[in-house]
Design a protein around this motif. Structure first.
Motif, PDB file in Angstrom:
ATOM      1  N   THR A  46       0.827  -1.204   0.000  1.00  0.00           N
ATOM      2  CA  THR A  46       0.000   0.000   0.000  1.00  0.00           C
ATOM      3  C   THR A  46       0.857   1.249   0.000  1.00  0.00           C
ATOM      4  O   THR A  46       0.632   2.178  -0.777  1.00  0.00           O
ATOM      5  CB  THR A  46      -0.910   0.010   1.243  1.00  0.00           C
ATOM      6  OG1 THR A  46      -1.586  -1.233   1.308  1.00  0.00           O
ATOM      7  CG2 THR A  46      -1.914   1.133   1.166  1.00  0.00           C
TER       8      THR A  46
ATOM      9  N   TYR B 232       2.321   1.983  -3.272  1.00  0.00           N
ATOM     10  CA  TYR B 232       1.319   2.484  -4.210  1.00  0.00           C
ATOM     11  C   TYR B 232       0.984   3.954  -3.935  1.00  0.00           C
ATOM     12  O   TYR B 232       0.609   4.695  -4.829  1.00  0.00           O
ATOM     13  CB  TYR B 232       0.048   1.639  -4.131  1.00  0.00           C
ATOM     14  CG  TYR B 232      -0.950   1.987  -5.198  1.00  0.00           C
ATOM     15  CD1 TYR B 232      -0.746   1.591  -6.515  1.00  0.00           C
ATOM     16  CD2 TYR B 232      -2.089   2.745  -4.912  1.00  0.00           C
ATOM     17  CE1 TYR B 232      -1.641   1.919  -7.507  1.00  0.00           C
ATOM     18  CE2 TYR B 232      -2.992   3.074  -5.908  1.00  0.00           C
ATOM     19  CZ  TYR B 232      -2.761   2.662  -7.203  1.00  0.00           C
ATOM     20  OH  TYR B 232      -3.639   3.000  -8.189  1.00  0.00           O
TER      21      TYR B 232
ATOM     22  N   LEU C 249      -8.886   4.630  10.394  1.00  0.00           N
ATOM     23  CA  LEU C 249      -8.803   3.219  10.803  1.00  0.00           C
ATOM     24  C   LEU C 249      -7.891   3.067  12.015  1.00  0.00           C
ATOM     25  O   LEU C 249      -8.141   2.265  12.908  1.00  0.00           O
ATOM     26  CB  LEU C 249      -8.280   2.364   9.655  1.00  0.00           C
ATOM     27  CG  LEU C 249      -9.255   2.061   8.527  1.00  0.00           C
ATOM     28  CD1 LEU C 249      -8.549   1.324   7.414  1.00  0.00           C
ATOM     29  CD2 LEU C 249     -10.433   1.243   9.021  1.00  0.00           C
TER      30      LEU C 249
ATOM     31  N   TYR D 149      -2.584  -3.275  10.263  1.00  0.00           N
ATOM     32  CA  TYR D 149      -2.407  -2.740   8.912  1.00  0.00           C
ATOM     33  C   TYR D 149      -2.302  -1.204   8.839  1.00  0.00           C
ATOM     34  O   TYR D 149      -1.332  -0.689   8.272  1.00  0.00           O
ATOM     35  CB  TYR D 149      -3.522  -3.293   8.010  1.00  0.00           C
ATOM     36  CG  TYR D 149      -3.597  -2.668   6.659  1.00  0.00           C
ATOM     37  CD1 TYR D 149      -2.657  -2.957   5.684  1.00  0.00           C
ATOM     38  CD2 TYR D 149      -4.613  -1.766   6.353  1.00  0.00           C
ATOM     39  CE1 TYR D 149      -2.724  -2.369   4.436  1.00  0.00           C
ATOM     40  CE2 TYR D 149      -4.687  -1.182   5.107  1.00  0.00           C
ATOM     41  CZ  TYR D 149      -3.742  -1.478   4.153  1.00  0.00           C
ATOM     42  OH  TYR D 149      -3.804  -0.888   2.936  1.00  0.00           O
TER      43      TYR D 149
ATOM     44  N   SER E 292       1.974  -3.987 -10.744  1.00  0.00           N
ATOM     45  CA  SER E 292       1.117  -2.810 -10.618  1.00  0.00           C
ATOM     46  C   SER E 292      -0.336  -3.226 -10.338  1.00  0.00           C
ATOM     47  O   SER E 292      -1.045  -2.512  -9.633  1.00  0.00           O
ATOM     48  CB  SER E 292       1.206  -1.931 -11.861  1.00  0.00           C
ATOM     49  OG  SER E 292       0.358  -2.402 -12.867  1.00  0.00           O
TER      50      SER E 292
ATOM     51  N   TRP F  85      -1.139  -5.797  -8.445  1.00  0.00           N
ATOM     52  CA  TRP F  85      -1.095  -6.131  -7.017  1.00  0.00           C
ATOM     53  C   TRP F  85      -1.079  -4.857  -6.162  1.00  0.00           C
ATOM     54  O   TRP F  85      -1.807  -4.713  -5.193  1.00  0.00           O
ATOM     55  CB  TRP F  85       0.138  -6.996  -6.745  1.00  0.00           C
ATOM     56  CG  TRP F  85       0.533  -7.072  -5.308  1.00  0.00           C
ATOM     57  CD1 TRP F  85       1.577  -6.443  -4.721  1.00  0.00           C
ATOM     58  CD2 TRP F  85      -0.127  -7.791  -4.270  1.00  0.00           C
ATOM     59  NE1 TRP F  85       1.624  -6.730  -3.393  1.00  0.00           N
ATOM     60  CE2 TRP F  85       0.579  -7.557  -3.086  1.00  0.00           C
ATOM     61  CE3 TRP F  85      -1.262  -8.614  -4.234  1.00  0.00           C
ATOM     62  CZ2 TRP F  85       0.210  -8.116  -1.872  1.00  0.00           C
ATOM     63  CZ3 TRP F  85      -1.627  -9.167  -3.007  1.00  0.00           C
ATOM     64  CH2 TRP F  85      -0.908  -8.920  -1.855  1.00  0.00           C
ATOM     65  N   LEU F  86      -0.225  -3.899  -6.563  1.00  0.00           N
ATOM     66  CA  LEU F  86      -0.088  -2.682  -5.762  1.00  0.00           C
ATOM     67  C   LEU F  86      -1.367  -1.851  -5.813  1.00  0.00           C
ATOM     68  O   LEU F  86      -1.759  -1.243  -4.813  1.00  0.00           O
ATOM     69  CB  LEU F  86       1.100  -1.858  -6.262  1.00  0.00           C
ATOM     70  CG  LEU F  86       2.458  -2.514  -6.035  1.00  0.00           C
ATOM     71  CD1 LEU F  86       3.565  -1.694  -6.675  1.00  0.00           C
ATOM     72  CD2 LEU F  86       2.737  -2.661  -4.546  1.00  0.00           C
ATOM     73  N   THR F  87      -2.032  -1.839  -6.981  1.00  0.00           N
ATOM     74  CA  THR F  87      -3.287  -1.091  -7.062  1.00  0.00           C
ATOM     75  C   THR F  87      -4.302  -1.676  -6.085  1.00  0.00           C
ATOM     76  O   THR F  87      -4.967  -0.950  -5.343  1.00  0.00           O
ATOM     77  CB  THR F  87      -3.857  -1.147  -8.488  1.00  0.00           C
ATOM     78  OG1 THR F  87      -2.815  -0.803  -9.400  1.00  0.00           O
ATOM     79  CG2 THR F  87      -5.015  -0.190  -8.654  1.00  0.00           C
TER      80      THR F  87
ATOM     81  N   ALA G 190      -3.656  -3.283  -3.387  1.00  0.00           N
ATOM     82  CA  ALA G 190      -3.238  -2.921  -2.029  1.00  0.00           C
ATOM     83  C   ALA G 190      -3.612  -1.476  -1.725  1.00  0.00           C
ATOM     84  O   ALA G 190      -4.031  -1.147  -0.615  1.00  0.00           O
ATOM     85  CB  ALA G 190      -1.734  -3.123  -1.862  1.00  0.00           C
ATOM     86  N   GLY G 191      -3.478  -0.606  -2.723  1.00  0.00           N
ATOM     87  CA  GLY G 191      -3.763   0.813  -2.514  1.00  0.00           C
ATOM     88  C   GLY G 191      -5.197   1.062  -2.113  1.00  0.00           C
ATOM     89  O   GLY G 191      -5.490   2.016  -1.392  1.00  0.00           O
ATOM     90  N   TYR G 192      -6.098   0.189  -2.586  1.00  0.00           N
ATOM     91  CA  TYR G 192      -7.505   0.402  -2.256  1.00  0.00           C
ATOM     92  C   TYR G 192      -7.933  -0.340  -0.990  1.00  0.00           C
ATOM     93  O   TYR G 192      -9.088  -0.260  -0.586  1.00  0.00           O
ATOM     94  CB  TYR G 192      -8.389  -0.017  -3.430  1.00  0.00           C
ATOM     95  CG  TYR G 192      -8.383   1.006  -4.547  1.00  0.00           C
ATOM     96  CD1 TYR G 192      -9.288   2.059  -4.555  1.00  0.00           C
ATOM     97  CD2 TYR G 192      -7.438   0.948  -5.564  1.00  0.00           C
ATOM     98  CE1 TYR G 192      -9.271   3.018  -5.557  1.00  0.00           C
ATOM     99  CE2 TYR G 192      -7.405   1.903  -6.569  1.00  0.00           C
ATOM    100  CZ  TYR G 192      -8.331   2.934  -6.558  1.00  0.00           C
ATOM    101  OH  TYR G 192      -8.305   3.880  -7.528  1.00  0.00           O
ATOM    102  N   THR G 193      -6.994  -1.087  -0.347  1.00  0.00           N
ATOM    103  CA  THR G 193      -7.361  -1.903   0.813  1.00  0.00           C
ATOM    104  C   THR G 193      -7.990  -1.085   1.936  1.00  0.00           C
ATOM    105  O   THR G 193      -8.994  -1.491   2.520  1.00  0.00           O
ATOM    106  CB  THR G 193      -6.129  -2.643   1.357  1.00  0.00           C
ATOM    107  OG1 THR G 193      -5.482  -3.283   0.281  1.00  0.00           O
ATOM    108  CG2 THR G 193      -6.532  -3.661   2.392  1.00  0.00           C
ATOM    109  N   ALA G 194      -7.387   0.091   2.214  1.00  0.00           N
ATOM    110  CA  ALA G 194      -7.875   0.874   3.348  1.00  0.00           C
ATOM    111  C   ALA G 194      -9.325   1.273   3.134  1.00  0.00           C
ATOM    112  O   ALA G 194     -10.163   1.149   4.037  1.00  0.00           O
ATOM    113  CB  ALA G 194      -7.006   2.110   3.545  1.00  0.00           C
TER     114      ALA G 194
END
Lengths: 285, 314
Positions: free
Chosen positions: A88, A91, A112, A149, B28, B30-32, B34-38
């Protein structure tokens, strides 16, 4: 009142406040070390002995199950969380996303971070209920990973932002792809990233509310990934509420172990961070 | 960047550059993700908790859930008022006790202490901010509980064994003080020295400098420190569960035992798994916690933007 008198009084007040904080905290550590150390000295084997059949009622055996539970839950959770956090954070750098997007995500991460851990516990519990499974080690890992996280991501993001710009410039200048450049940036920011890792681990191992509902508060040795387990903070909580004096005294021994581990980790992160001390705001947030 | 992934896969078979570009492409994706995980987590938590609270919300009107004082899941009585009142008491009391001390200690570290003393006190407070709160709760059981029961409560003419709302507030104030202190120190220390020099130069005393210049300039940082402290007290689970006494009643005084929203979940957890309506009611408690914390956070961000504009000295 004269303004100089006022200034003097203010100086006394802030000194008093600081000594109050330090005094109270030394008292807390002192009580833990003396009570817990006393119990441990009398019988050091309780840390490494599995609990007896009626451990919570009679205090037979030790609390190896919680020690192992903590390791088996927080260890994997930290690994999972770290992979997600580094991805994250990478990114969120300017190579991949706009300033606006990373600001928005950072805002969500901060929110969070401020969310009570018990909410994560409930969230995972609703998943358990919805899927019709049982509380287990596995869901403890999930809950702790979610809890860690945002903390780890914020630390890693800050570390990456502070990494020297020359790393990026020279890797791109040599024709590296974004991914290859990001790998070098992470390496350059390693001390800050490691500090985030250790902080996340320390927060994860000390938290009880996330695992209280998700692992089953077992009083046996953990028997597998989908078997009920417990962790040290949950065990301390259960022991402290026990009616048996022997069990309550074990709580102080467990607290001693937990304190030593957490403080050791903080010191370790300070040492690892070395001169990059400003990336380690002392485990507060 | 316009080549599609299949083309890249073909090129990867023949050239090294192709393999690198393929790695770039896959990473990219995978990272995208991850970027939206939050954002996904945020949405997932809210939606799932809301969905699971629907049974109780459709059974009883929201107004009666929040204002009824009768909590008896076995008799299908779900009044959250006692827990809400308990939470408000604990939060307000802890903040009242904790914030001034934390600010004072932070000012001491940032503006008064020097040399080794400063390093020592700052490091101690930083390190202790990381001690798990269950340890504070445990120590409080043998230190704070008798202290409140034997010395504090009698002063106010109250008779109690020592567990209750005041004890919880006191311990939570102790838990959050180092935490707020170290954040406040950070924002005070990031202020430029010219601010101090200018203010002292025009003849202000140190106290006047701190009060009218430094605390204002560091305002946004201090504000977020206090807010984080608030969040921790509000959602605190373990310390209240150990020390509050766990009686679901509207507290008659600050020394009486009570219940906070998180302890309600802990104490009725046994029934949570079996009775569907209780389950839904307790998940609704989680939803309330989330909504309040998140409203406060987003509200605080707006306020903070304001403060930054008004108080920034740059």
């Amino acid at each position: 009142m004269n303004r100089y008198t006022r200034q003097r009084l203010f100086g006394i007040a802030v000194r008093a406040a600081a000594s109050l904080v330090v005094g109270v905290l030394l008292l807390v550590i002192g009580v833990t070390v003396i009570r817990g150390g006393g119990v441990l000295l009398a019988d050091p084997s309780i840390v490494l002995t599995p609990p007896g059949a009626r451990y919570m009622l009679e205090g037979t055996g030790g609390f190896l199950h919680a020690v192992l539970g903590s390791i088996f839950i927080v260890g994997p959770a930290t690994v999972v969380s770290m992979v997600a956090a580094v991805s994250t954070a990478v990114y969120l750098q300017s190579d991949y996303s706009s300033e606006r997007f990373s600001d928005a995500v950072n805002m969500f991460l901060n929110v969070l971070w401020g969310t009570p851990p018990i909410v994560y516990g409930l969230f995972v519990l609703t998943i358990i209920i919805a899927t019709g499974t049982q509380t287990s080690l596995f869901f403890g890992i999930v809950a702790i990973a979610i809890f860690q996280y945002p903390i780890m991501t914020r630390y890693t993001d800050e570390a990456l932002r502070a990494a020297p710009e020359t790393v990026r410039e020279s890797t791109y200048g040599l024709g590296a792809t974004r991914f290859e450049s990001a790998r070098m940036t992470v390496r350059a920011a390693a001390p800050g990233v490691i500090a985030g890792l250790v902080m996340g681990f320390a927060r994860g191992i000390g938290d009880a509310a996330t695992v209280l509902f998700t692992t089953g508060r077992s009083t046996r040795m953990p028997g597998g990934l989908f078997d009920a387990a417990t962790t040290l903070p949950v065990l301390i909580f259960d022991q402290a509420m026990s009616f048996n004096a022997e069990v309550r005294s074990h709580a102080y021994a467990a607290a001693f172990v937990l304190t030593v581990v957490v403080l050791g980790l903080i010191v370790l992160s300070k040492l690892l961070a070395g001169r990059y001390a400003r990336y380690t705001p002392g485990g507060n947030r | 960047m316009t080549t599609d992934t299949d083309d890249l896969r073909d090129r990867a078979r023949s050239s090294r550059l192709g393999r690198r570009l393929l790695a770039e492409r896959y990473s990219s994706y995978w990272l995208t993700a991850a970027g939206y995980t939050a954002i996904a987590l945020f949405a997932g938590i809210t939606l799932l908790l809301f969905y699971r609270s629907l049974p109780i919300l459709s059974e009883y009107p929201l107004s009666s859930l929040l204002t009824s004082a009768n909590w008896d899941p076995a008799a299908n009585e779900f009044g959250f008022l006692p827990a809400i009142v308990g939470t408000v008491y604990v939060t307000v009391l802890s903040m009242v006790m904790g914030v001034p001390v934390a600010l004072g200690a932070a000012i001491y570290i940032a503006e008064y202490a020097e040399g080794r003393m400063k390093t020592l006190v700052a490091a101690l407070i930083d390190v202790l901010a990381a001690v798990p709160s269950v340890i504070f709760g445990l120590v409080a059981l043998i230190v704070v509980v008798p202290f409140v029961g034997n010395y504090v409560a009698p002063v106010f003419g109250e008779n109690t064994v020592g567990v209750g709302i005041f004890t919880v507030s006191l311990v939570m104030a102790i838990v959050i003080t180092p935490f707020m202190t170290s954040l406040t120190v950070e924002s005070l220390e990031s202020l430029p020295d010219e601010l101090r020099e200018t203010s002292l130069g025009v003849g202000a005393t140190k106290f006047e400098t701190i009060r009218s210049v430094l605390l204002r300039a560091a305002g946004p940082g201090i504000f977020s420190a206090i807010l984080l402290g608030f969040g921790r007290v509000f959602g605190a689970t373990i310390v209240p569960a150990l020390l509050i006494g766990g009686q679901t009643q509207i507290p008659s005084s600050v020394f009486s035992s009570g219940q906070t929203l998180p302890t309600l979940i802990v104490n009725d957890f046994g029934e949570l798994m079996s009775l569907p309506l209780t389950q839904s009611a307790l998940i609704f408690v989680g939803l309330m916690l989330v909504v309040v914390v998140w409203l406060f956070n987003f509200g605080a961000m707006l306020v903070q933007r304001r403060l930054k504009r008004r108080w920034q000295y740059r």
